[in-house]
Structure formats: structure tokens, C-alpha cells
Design a protein around this motif. Structure first.
Motif, short mmCIF file in Angstrom:
data_model
loop_
_atom_site.label_atom_id
_atom_site.label_comp_id
_atom_site.label_asym_id
_atom_site.label_seq_id
_atom_site.Cartn_x
_atom_site.Cartn_y
_atom_site.Cartn_z
N VAL A 82 37.50 27.85 -52.64
CA VAL A 82 38.08 28.24 -51.36
C VAL A 82 38.21 26.98 -50.51
N PRO A 83 39.41 26.68 -50.03
CA PRO A 83 39.59 25.45 -49.27
C PRO A 83 38.75 25.45 -48.00
N GLY A 84 38.11 24.32 -47.74
CA GLY A 84 37.36 24.16 -46.50
C GLY A 84 35.96 24.72 -46.54
N VAL A 85 35.55 25.34 -47.65
CA VAL A 85 34.20 25.87 -47.73
C VAL A 85 33.48 25.19 -48.89
N ALA A 86 32.41 24.49 -48.59
CA ALA A 86 31.67 23.83 -49.65
C ALA A 86 30.30 24.49 -49.80
N ILE A 87 29.88 24.64 -51.03
CA ILE A 87 28.57 25.20 -51.33
C ILE A 87 27.56 24.07 -51.44
N ALA A 88 26.35 24.29 -50.92
CA ALA A 88 25.25 23.40 -51.20
C ALA A 88 24.23 24.20 -51.99
N ASP A 124 15.12 30.19 -71.92
CA ASP A 124 14.77 29.78 -70.57
C ASP A 124 15.35 30.75 -69.54
N HIS A 125 14.63 30.89 -68.41
CA HIS A 125 15.22 31.58 -67.26
C HIS A 125 16.18 30.61 -66.59
N ALA A 126 17.26 31.17 -66.04
CA ALA A 126 18.19 30.33 -65.30
C ALA A 126 18.17 30.75 -63.83
N LEU A 127 18.10 29.75 -62.94
CA LEU A 127 18.01 30.07 -61.51
C LEU A 127 19.00 29.24 -60.72
N PHE A 128 19.38 29.76 -59.55
CA PHE A 128 20.28 29.03 -58.69
C PHE A 128 20.05 29.49 -57.26
N VAL A 129 19.84 28.54 -56.35
CA VAL A 129 19.78 28.89 -54.94
C VAL A 129 20.87 28.11 -54.22
N CYS A 130 21.47 28.73 -53.21
CA CYS A 130 22.57 28.03 -52.55
C CYS A 130 22.81 28.58 -51.15
N PHE A 131 23.58 27.84 -50.36
CA PHE A 131 24.09 28.34 -49.08
C PHE A 131 25.47 27.76 -48.86
N ALA A 132 26.23 28.42 -47.97
CA ALA A 132 27.59 27.97 -47.70
C ALA A 132 28.03 28.51 -46.36
N PRO A 133 28.96 27.89 -45.66
CA PRO A 133 29.47 26.55 -45.97
C PRO A 133 28.37 25.50 -45.71
N TYR A 134 28.51 24.38 -46.38
CA TYR A 134 27.50 23.33 -46.33
C TYR A 134 27.25 22.85 -44.91
N ASP A 135 28.37 22.68 -44.13
CA ASP A 135 28.22 22.05 -42.82
C ASP A 135 27.80 23.02 -41.73
N ASN A 136 27.98 24.32 -41.94
CA ASN A 136 27.59 25.30 -40.93
C ASN A 136 27.15 26.56 -41.67
N PRO A 137 25.95 26.53 -42.25
CA PRO A 137 25.56 27.59 -43.20
C PRO A 137 25.65 29.00 -42.60
N ARG A 138 26.34 29.87 -43.32
CA ARG A 138 26.56 31.24 -42.86
C ARG A 138 25.83 32.21 -43.80
N TYR A 139 25.91 31.90 -45.09
CA TYR A 139 25.29 32.78 -46.09
C TYR A 139 24.40 31.97 -47.03
#
Lengths: 368, 704
Positions: free
Chosen positions: B519-525, B557-572
Motif C-alpha cells: 500500500v503506497p505511503g504505509v510502511a510496516i515495522a 519450529d514455531h514461526a512468529l511475527f510482531v509488527c505495527f504500521a504505519p511506521y512513522d505514526n503507528p495506528r495498528y
């Protein structure tokens, strides 16, 4: 009486006939309600039978007293034979049969025996010289007269009717002047005999009924159901009842046998204590009249028969009401003239006919 | 001496007669009076009592089960609703001829052998007064066929009511739970006749159970006049029921369903938070049971199938699943190191192996990363950096930050069973094992292995707190008056550094490049993680570590992932945990699932479109796959012997779940004890897939 009415009609005991008609008519009203506000299936046959038997009893009142006196033992004998016949038929067909069919007529000899035993005992004591009254000879023939049919009927097994035959005979013995101590002794003997009989003589279902009578709530959905529901019907009726056709116990089928043995409960629910008191008092008036007929009569047979027959009527009413109100076990004695069914109706109206006949004969004698 | 008998004369006899006749008459009148008295006693004194009994005879009270309150999502879309339901029950006590009645019902309702066997079994065990269900959710024609024959079928009770309906089905199973008939024990406890009313259901699991008082409502009552045989004569007054209250959740039903579908064939879970206020937007545990069919009554076969499944569909993995968080703890470690005064520019040289005493620990990159600073250590998920730093500062400095970010914490959420995991430190170890904390323990904990255990909910809280810097408290029930979250007592500059590193993980050549948003303009961290569930022996290490694809499911192995987005103004913020995933299939692996779930929040159309493309590759949507699975199982297994119903158990309290959680904890503890003993051979380090390129070699990896 005015001259417009023919003498034989005017001579009838109209007050008593009106009372009896009142009881029978009230019975029809109760049956009408028990059928859910319908003339069928009970009111029409019961009413027709009532009219026929009532007319019959008026006709019977013309039969001379002497005829009854002479025939008493014969009537007793014939009915005893019929009783044995029923017993044999039952044995052949299997199961307990209590009636004999003559075409459309069904005759229950044990029912007629209630009358015959009174007539036979009365005849016996009328024949017995007064000097013999306090001897053993005054006792054993009566005991045989009563014992034979009572045993056969109880073996059928019909405990209620058997007890009523005994009671009818005992009443005549009492009136005939048998020493009182014998009755006291008899009562004591019965007190001893009852537990024994309970254990060894009664059938299982009879024993069960007695137990249930002692504690109806122990089996509210089984045999105690009859007594419990009947008490509910009477108790919920209150003083003036729930109103004609408004009984819920009978109309919603909670009250079993609401048109036969438990018809009094059906009545009490809708007419209350007032209706019940009316019925009881009306019955007592008829019975008192019957006893008085005996007191007025000159003839010893007439005296004993009249008081005995009146007391038989009383036994009907008292046993039925005690059963319905939870004072006695369920023994299957109907309320005469009110319960649906011809046998008790017939017995009581024949008694009435004989009583009217005795009354007539003593009046005639007085007039001479 | 015999007394000579008194001689009776005729005159004396007549006198005796009138005297005795009078006595008789008096006795009769006396008894008559007694009868009237008895009647008066019954009808006047006892009138009230008998009136009550007569009314109790006449009037039959049937309770109307209250309509259960709806459960809706944040936008008001129903998650649990009620639909009209026609049902038939029997009351065993009132049955007159059981076999004949059952045969009639069987013909009328078209029941099959299994259902009849189940009914027979329940009838045998039923306490008699409690209705036994014959059929639920039947069509009008069959219902009417039974209803018109009710008078000739004593004991059969057809009724019309409401049944619970869950439009999203299995996707909300572990969030909402399910409902069922009350058990005999429950009835005995409260003695509420409502519990015996056919059609009344109460919550058995999940929110349905914990929010029962709010959802239930108040029963209505229908008074009808009935005959002794139970035939209805007329209806009297009816008191309507009061429906239960509507429960509004913070969940986004669309996202919930999407996430559940996106997890595909994985045994996994996913939690999504709103970073501004801590509201939970999705809470998914898959695979799951169908709450609709559970609420109708669980069949033996269905229960057996679910219990035997190694993906543990009966377990709510979000709150009950405990996993070593693996490398997902590294950003949190970074915060702790910064707080402990570590210079973010300090470098550690990674040679691929790390020795302390006799033990050797490895990095997931066999030949090492070379020199790395904090940011690059997080981006490349280097193990050696964190081994070294944990050794330097000590884990007792890291554990408080882990707890502050939510690990090991208990959250006030309406779930009956939650497991909280462990954040170990020296004091904890002394308390639990009566032994001293060792460097080896710190080294294992530094890469989220060893004693460290967390549930997916805690990992998502960690992600949301990392993203927002706020002391967010997770909520599931919508509360407009929820107080604003306070900022955390951590230097905002430290947060900035860590977020930058997490940005790098996805967008600047780190381990999570696959998760880059389209999605343009939204970066995940974000941060990837892998948790090893088996021990790798030195021999295996020499001959080459086995690939996940070569291992049985339970050892992957278990697989895990944690994240938030957008990177610069986290909303979710989100966490995705996949049990024994082993990174074997690319589009069923955590980074891509995390990315798609985030995409749904910013560009729903794109997310749905890409899901529609990939879903057929793993056998279609949830309903299709569950149906196929059930059919296969049914074909392979004969129906088990019928047993009394399964109303008494709750899915997440079942034996299967207990066994699964115990097993996973046992492996984790065994591993920790194994290495912490000191003498044992080397730990393996985190088996992290180094980069996108590295992953191509895994069996079954696919291209987009």
C-alpha cells in the motif's frame, strides 16, 4: 287432599317423592356438567332410567305387604342362586364378573342382595317368637343368612358390597333386639380380625387401597390420586362453589370417575358446601322418613324391613361420602340417585317402593 | 353361674324396637352432621390450600427462554445473533411408551441411526424431569407434523424458540465461545426451572460464558390451562421475556474473519490492536470448531475428531498457547540495553559461534554476521550480539522492561482460561528451582528461548507498546469512557531508535523483507521470530541441520511475527504466531500473513483480492476445508459408542487442550534445563532464516 285428585294418588307420600325427585334431578344437573355441558352420554339414559324406576317404585308400592312377607325367603334364595351363578360364570370366562345379562338388562345380583338380606332377616326375626330373642337360636340362622352371600360377594372380590350386606343384616339384628353386648363383642372381634384380614384375606390391590387411604399423599399419582383429587375438588369449591359448568377438576379430567363414584366431588366443586349440605340433608330426610315408616308400622316384619331398608340407603350415602372426603378407603360404592349407573339407582328405588308399600299398609290399618 | 335369660315379651320387643330405631336415627343424623362438618372443614378451613392445588393442576406454567443478547462488532455488525428455531424435545417422565414414541418421531423427523442411538443414550442417563433434545433447527413442515400429533404423543414437546447463530462461524469460535443446554450439576446449584426449559442455552465457553449475566436476560412465562393428560385447553396471560443486553466489542468482524481465513491451514493465532487506545480489533485462533454446530449439541464423532487433531482446534491459542517468543523479543531487548546504558553504536563481532565456559552457542547464520551495532543486530536478528550484551548487562536488567512491555503479564480480559507465561530472572529461578541464575540462562533468554514463554496476546501488546510508546491496556468490550493510556516511562529517543531498527527489518534488507507493504505511503515495522522446539545435537550440526520440511509436524519450529504500521505514526499493531510452521510455505508464513492483515486495515480491496488468489492453493475457505476434513474423518472412523451428551465440557477446558499445552511447556522446560545445566552441548542459537534469499532453499517455498 282435595277431591280433584284420585284417592290412590293422593295417598302417596308426596313430600318424600319430591325429595327423591329433587335428589335425582340435581344428580342429572351434575351429570350434565360432568359431561362438559352435554346431555350425552350420561344425562339422557340416567334420566330415562330414573323415570322408569321411580314409576316402578310407585307401582311396587301397591304390592301388598303380605306378599313381601311371604316371598322374603324366596327372593333371598333366588338371588343367592344368581350370585353363585355369576361366580361360576366368572370362573368359566376368567376374570371377575359381577353381573348377569338378560337381553339388554344387566342384573348385578350382589346389588339386589343388599335388599334381599334385609327382607330375609326381617322375616326371620318376625317368625322368631319373642321369647327366643336372647337365645342362641336367634343368632346362628341370621349369621348363616348373612354369611353366605357376604362371603361369595367378598370373594368376587367386592369388599364394599360385602361389607354393606353384613351391615344391612346386622342392622336388622340390632333392631330385632339381639343383646347389645353381642354387638360390642362383635366390634371388638372385628378390631382383632381387621389386621388379620388385612394380612391374609385382602387382595393386593385392596390392601394397597387401604394403605393409600391411610396416607393418600404417599402416592399422589397412583392410587392415592383418586382421594387427593377428590379432596382438591371439594376443598376448592368453597361455600358456594365455582359455579355451574365452571369446575376445573372435573372438566380438565383431574378428577377420575367424576360421573360415577366421585360424582359428589364434581358436584361439590361447582356447588360448594351449600350443594353438599342440600344433598346430605335431603338424603337424611328421606332416610328418616324410612325409619319412621318402620316405627309407625304395626307388623314386626314391616318394622324391621322398613328401618333396615332405610338404613341400607344410609349406608350407601355415608360410605360413598366418607370415601370421597378421604375418611374411608376407596371401596367402589356409588352415591345412589346421583352417580351414573342403574344398579344403585334401582336398589334404592325398589327400597323406596317397598317403604311406600309398608307406609300405605300401616295408614290403611290406621284408617280402619 | 349362668344367669337365667330374661324373658322377652312382645311388648318389651316393641319398646326395644322403638328405642333402638331412635338410636339408629340419631346415629344417622350424627354421622350426617359429621359428613357436613368434614365437608365444611375441607371447603372453608382448607379452602385456600385446595384452591391453590386446584390452580396448580389447572394452570401449567411454561417458561419462555429469554432471547440472548446479541454480540456485535465495533461497527454494529452481528457476531452472535438469534434466529428463529423450531425444535422438538421429550420429557422422559411424561413418556408413556418410549419405543413407540421414538419410532413415531423418527419417522416424522427423519432421524438417522446415529441420532437415535444418541437420544437413547441420553434418555437412559437423563434425570427424568430434564427434557432431552430430539431435534433442533428443523423446518416448519416437520415441526408442524409433530405438533399436530402432540396429543397422541405424551411427553413430546415441540416448541418454537430462538437459536444462537454465529455468522462468521469458526472464525469467531475462540473469541465468542458457544452456548449449550444447562447440565444437571448447574441445575442443582441454582434450582432455576429455566435451566430445564427446552431451548434454554447458556454460555459454555469464551465470551458467551464470561458475559453470561449480561447476555442472558429475564425469562418470560406462558400460563396455559391444561387437562390432566397435558392437552392445552386455552392460553391465559403471558409475560413476555426481557431480552439480554447487546454486547458491543472492539473487534472488527471483517478483520477477524479475514485474519482467520488468512491463517490458512496453519495451527496459529493472530491478535490485532488499535495502537491509539489498546482496543482489540481481531483475536483469532485457528483452526477452530464451528460454534454453530457446537451450540446445537456436539456429536461424539465431531468431538473426537477435534480432540485428535494435532492442530488443537479446541484450544484458544491466543490466551492458552504459550510459546518461546524467539527473536521477536530482540527489539524489547534493545530498549532494555539502551536503558542499561549500552551505546547503540557499540559493535559486537559475530563469528557464528559464541563460547562461555564449556558451552558453545551459535548464531542462526552459520558463518557469522561480522561486526554489528544494535540497529543492525535487530535488523539481521543476530544472536551473538544479544548473547554478548545479555552477558554484559545481565538479564535482571532486561526482565523489568520485558514485563513493562507486557510479557508475563495478566490482562483483565473476559476469558475463563488464560496462561501468562514466564519472564525469568535470578529471583524467579531461585524461587522456582532453588538454583542460582547462570550466564547460560541469560544467553538463552536473550533470544527469547529457554525459560521465556509468552502467549500471542502478550506479544501483540508488546508490539502495540513498542509502536505507540503508550502504556496500552488491551480491551475487548467497547467502552467509550476508557481513559487515555499514559506514555511509558521510557526515553522516547530509545523508542525512536528501536522503531527505526524494526522499520529496517522489513524495509531495509532485514529478515522480514517479505512483509513489505504494497500500500503506497504505509510502511510496516516489524520483527520476525522463530522458536525451536527440539534439541540439535553437535553431530547433527556437523552433518548439517535438518530442514523443517524433513521433520515431523510436532518438531518443526514455531514461526512468529510482531509488527505495527504505519511506521512513522503507528495506528495498528499485530502479532502472528504459527505453531510448528517451520517457514515451509512462503505465503503461509508469518511475515506475509502479517503484511496481508495490515493491508486489510489500509486497503481492504487489495487484501481481499490477494486472498482470493491464494486461498484455493490451500484448499479453499474455512468452511470448505472444515467440511472436507469432517467428511474424510467420518469416512475413516466408525461412529463411537454413544455416550451422554457433551454439554458438561468446555472446548478450551478439554483434555485435548490440557495435553497440548502441557506438551509444549515440557519441551520448552526440557530445553532450558538442558542448556542451563552447563555441562550440556551447545545451544543452537535462533534458527532464523537470514534473509529473503536464504529462504529459497527451503522445501515447498513458493513464489508470489
Amino acid at each position: 287432599m282435595s277431591g280433584f285428585v284420585p284417592a290412590p294418588l293422593a295417598a302417596l307420600p308426596w313430600r318424600v317423592l319430591l325429595l327423591v325427585a329433587g335428589i335425582g334431578g340435581f344428580g342429572l344437573i351434575v351429570l350434565y356438567s360432568a359431561a362438559g355441558g352435554s346431555l350425552t352420554p350420561w344425562v339422557v339414559p340416567q334420566g330415562a332410567r330414573f323415570l322408569v324406576f321411580l314409576a316402578g317404585s310407585v307401582v311396587l308400592s301397591r304390592v301388598p305387604l303380605d306378599w313381601w312377607k311371604r316371598s322374603a325367603f324366596w327372593i333371598y334364595a333366588v338371588i343367592l342362586v344368581l350370585l353363585v351363578l355369576v361366580e361360576l360364570l366368572g370362573a368359566v370366562r376368567g376374570g371377575s364378573q359381577r353381573w348377569l345379562g338378560f337381553g339388554p338388562l344387566r342384573i348385578q345380583p350382589s346389588e339386589l342382595m343388599k335388599l334381599a338380606i334385609v327382607l330375609a332377616c326381617a322375616r326371620f326375626y318376625a317368625l322368631l317368637p319373642a321369647t327366643e330373642t336372647r337365645r342362641f337360636a336367634a343368632l346362628w340362622p341370621a349369621a348363616v343368612l348373612i354369611g353366605l352371600p357376604a362371603l361369595i360377594v367378598m370373594a368376587q372380590p367386592d369388599l364394599g358390597t360385602g361389607l354393606m350386606i353384613c351391615a344391612g343384616g346386622a342392622t336388622v339384628m340390632f333392631l330385632a333386639g339381639i343383646p347389645l353386648r353381642l354387638f360390642v363383642g362383635g366390634a371388638l372381634a372385628a378390631a382383632v380380625a381387621i389386621p388379620v384380614a388385612f394380612e391374609y384375606v385382602l387382595h393386593d390391590y385392596q390392601r394397597h387401597r387401604v394403605l393409600i387411604f391411610l396416607d393418600p399423599e404417599s402416592d399422589p399419582l397412583g392410587s392415592g390420586y383418586h382421594i387427593s383429587q377428590s379432596k382438591i375438588a371439594i376443598g376448592s369449591g368453597g361455600i358456594f362453589g365455582k359455579g355451574f359448568l365452571n369446575g376445573t377438576q372435573s372438566h380438565l379430567d383431574y378428577l377420575p370417575e367424576g360421573h360415577t363414584d366421585f360424582v359428589f366431588a364434581t358436584m361439590a366443586e361447582e356447588w360448594g358446601l351449600a350443594g353438599g349440605a342440600f344433598l346430605i340433608i335431603a338424603f337424611l330426610l328421606v332416610i328418616r322418613w324410612g325409619v319412621n315408616v318402620g316405627v309407625r308400622a304395626e307388623d314386626r316384619f314391616a318394622k324391621l324391613a322398613a328401618a333396615g331398608l332405610a338404613t341400607t340407603m344410609f349406608f350407601y350415602m355415608a360410605i360413598n361420602l366418607m370415601m370421597v372426603m378421604g375418611l374411608a378407603p376407596v371401596v367402589g360404592i356409588p352415591l345412589p340417585l346421583v352417580s351414573f349407573g342403574g344398579s344403585a339407582q334401582m336398589t334404592v328405588l325398589i327400597s323406596l317402593g317397598i317403604l311406600m308399600g309398608i307406609d300405605r299398609s300401616s295408614k290403611l290399618r290406621q284408617r280402619w | 353361674m349362668a344367669r337365667p335369660p330374661r324373658v322377652m315379651t312382645e311388648a318389651a320387643q316393641a319398646y326395644s324396637f322403638s328405642r333402638r330405631a331412635w338410636l339408629l336415627g340419631a346415629g344417622q343424623i350424627g354421622l350426617g352432621g359429621l359428613l357436613i362438618g368434614r365437608m365444611g372443614y375441607l371447603a372453608i378451613t382448607q379452602n385456600e390450600h385446595y384452591n391453590l392445588l386446584s390452580e396448580r393442576n389447572r394452570v401449567s406454567m411454561t417458561m419462555i427462554p429469554p432471547r440472548r443478547g446479541w454480540i456485535v462488532d465495533r461497527h454494529g455488525q452481528p457476531i452472535a445473533s438469534n434466529r428463529t428455531d423450531f425444535r422438538v424435545d421429550v420429557i422422559p417422565d411424561r413418556l408413556e411408551d418410549k419405543d413407540r414414541t421414538l419410532a413415531r418421531l423418527r419417522a416424522l423427523l427423519g432421524l438417522d441411526d446415529e441420532e437415535v442411538a444418541q437420544i437413547e443414550a441420553e434418555l437412559k442417563h437423563s434425570p427424568g424431569f430434564r427434557p432431552v433434545e430430539i431435534a433442533e433447527n428443523i423446518d416448519w413442515d416437520r415441526f408442524a407434523a409433530v405438533q399436530v400429533r402432540q396429543p397422541e404423543l405424551p411427553g413430546v414437546a415441540p416448541s418454537r424458540g430462538f437459536a444462537r447463530h454465529y455468522p462468521q462461524g469458526a472464525a469467531v469460535a475462540h473469541l465468542i465461545g458457544y452456548v449449550g443446554a444447562a447440565t444437571a450439576e448447574q441445575y442443582k446449584k441454582v434450582r432455576d426451572p429455566l435451566y430445564l426449559t427446552p431451548g434454554f442455552k447458556l454460555g459454555k465457553d469464551g465470551l458467551e460464558k464470561t458475559m453470561e449475566p449480561l447476555l442472558r436476560g429475564t425469562a418470560g412465562a406462558k400460563r396455559v390451562e391444561v387437562t390432566a393428560r397435558g392437552k392445552l385447553v386455552k392460553e391465559l396471560a403471558t409475560r413476555p421475556d426481557v431480552p439480554g443486553r447487546t454486547l458491543r466489542l472492539t473487534i472488527d468482524a471483517g478483520l477477524q474473519e479475514y485474519a482467520a481465513r488468512r491463517l490458512g491451514t496453519n495451527s496459529g493465532s493472530c491478535v490485532v490492536f488499535d495502537c491509539t487506545n489498546g482496543e482489540m480489533l481481531a483475536m483469532v485462533s485457528m483452526p477452530a470448531y464451528d460454534p454453530n454446530s457446537f451450540s446445537e449439541g456436539i456429536s461424539q464423532l465431531e468431538w473426537k475428531m477435534l480432540s485428535e487433531n494435532d492442530h488443537v482446534p479446541l484450544m484458544n491459542k491466543v490466551t492458552q498457547g504459550l510459546y518461546p517468543p524467539g527473536s521477536t523479543v530482540k527489539p524489547m531487548n534493545g530498549l532494555a540495553l539502551l536503558a542499561a546504558g549500552v551505546d547503540p553504536h557499540d559493535r559486537v563481532f559475530c563469528s557464528g559461534a559464541f563460547q562461555v565456559g564449556t558451552g558453545v552457542w551459535h548464531c542462526h547464520k552459520r558463518h557469522g554476521h561480522g561486526p554489528l551495532d544494535l540497529k543492525n543486530a535487530i535488523m539481521q536478528s543476530c544472536d551473538i550480539y544479544f548473547y554478548e550484551m545479555a552477558r554484559r548487562v545481565g538479564y535482571d536488567k532486561i526482565a523489568p522492561v520485558a514485563r513493562a512491555l507486557g510479557l508475563g503479564q495478566k490482562f483483565d480480559l473476559p476469558f475463563a482460561t488464560q496462561r501468562y507465561g514466564t519472564v525469568p530472572d535470578s529471583e524467579w529461578k531461585k524461587r522456582k528451582y532453588k538454583t542460582e541464575w547462570k550466564v547460560a540462562d541469560a544467553i538463552n533468554a536473550s533470544i527469547g528461548q529457554g525459560y521465556v514463554l509468552a502467549n500471542p496476546l502478550q506479544l501483540a501488546v508488546m508490539a502495540s507498546r513498542l509502536g505507540s510508546g503508550l502504556q496500552l491496556q488491551p480491551t475487548l468490550i467497547r467502552d467509550p469512557f476508557k481513559p487515555r493510556a499514559e506514555p511509558m516511562a521510557i526515553d522516547p529517543e530509545h523508542f525512536r531508535l528501536i522503531r527505526e531498527a524494526m522499520y529496517g527489518v522489513v524495509n531495509a534488507g532485514g529478515t522480514g523483507g517479505v512483509a513489505r507493504m504494497l500500500v503506497p505511503g504505509v510502511a510496516i515495522a516489524g520483527k520476525t521470530g522463530t522458536a525451536q522446539v527440539r534439541h540439535i545435537s553437535p553431530a547433527e550440526r556437523r552433518s548439517g541441520v535438518l530442514k523443517n520440511g524433513q521433520l515431523p509436524f510436532k518438531l518443526r519450529d514455531h514461526a512468529l511475527f510482531v509488527c505495527f504500521a504505519p511506521y512513522d505514526n503507528p495506528r495498528y499493531a499485530a502479532a502472528v504466531v504459527l505453531e510448528h510452521n517451520g517457514h515451509t510455505v512462503r505465503n503461509l508464513d508469518t511475515p506475509m500473513i502479517g503484511r496481508d492483515i495490515m493491508t486489510y486495515l489500509f486497503d481492504r480491496e487489495r487484501a481481499l483480492k490477494s486472498l482470493a488468489e491464494v486461498e484455493p492453493t490451500w484448499g479453499g475457505d474455512i468452511r470448505t476445508r472444515m467440511a472436507a476434513e469432517a467428511a474424510a474423518y467420518r469416512a475413516a472412523h466408525a461412529p463411537p459408542p454413544p455416550q451422554p451428551d457433551l454439554d458438561d465440557v468446555a472446548a478450551t477446558g478439554s483434555d485435548a487442550v490440557a495435553a497440548a499445552t502441557d506438551a509444549s511447556n515440557a519441551t520448552a522446560e526440557a530445553q532450558a534445563a538442558d542448556t542451563a545445566a552447563g555441562g550440556g552441548p551447545a545451544r543452537s542459537g535462533s534458527p532464523e532464516p537470514d534473509s529473503e534469499n536464504d529462504r529459497g532453499g527451503d522445501a515447498g517455498a513458493g513464489r508470489e
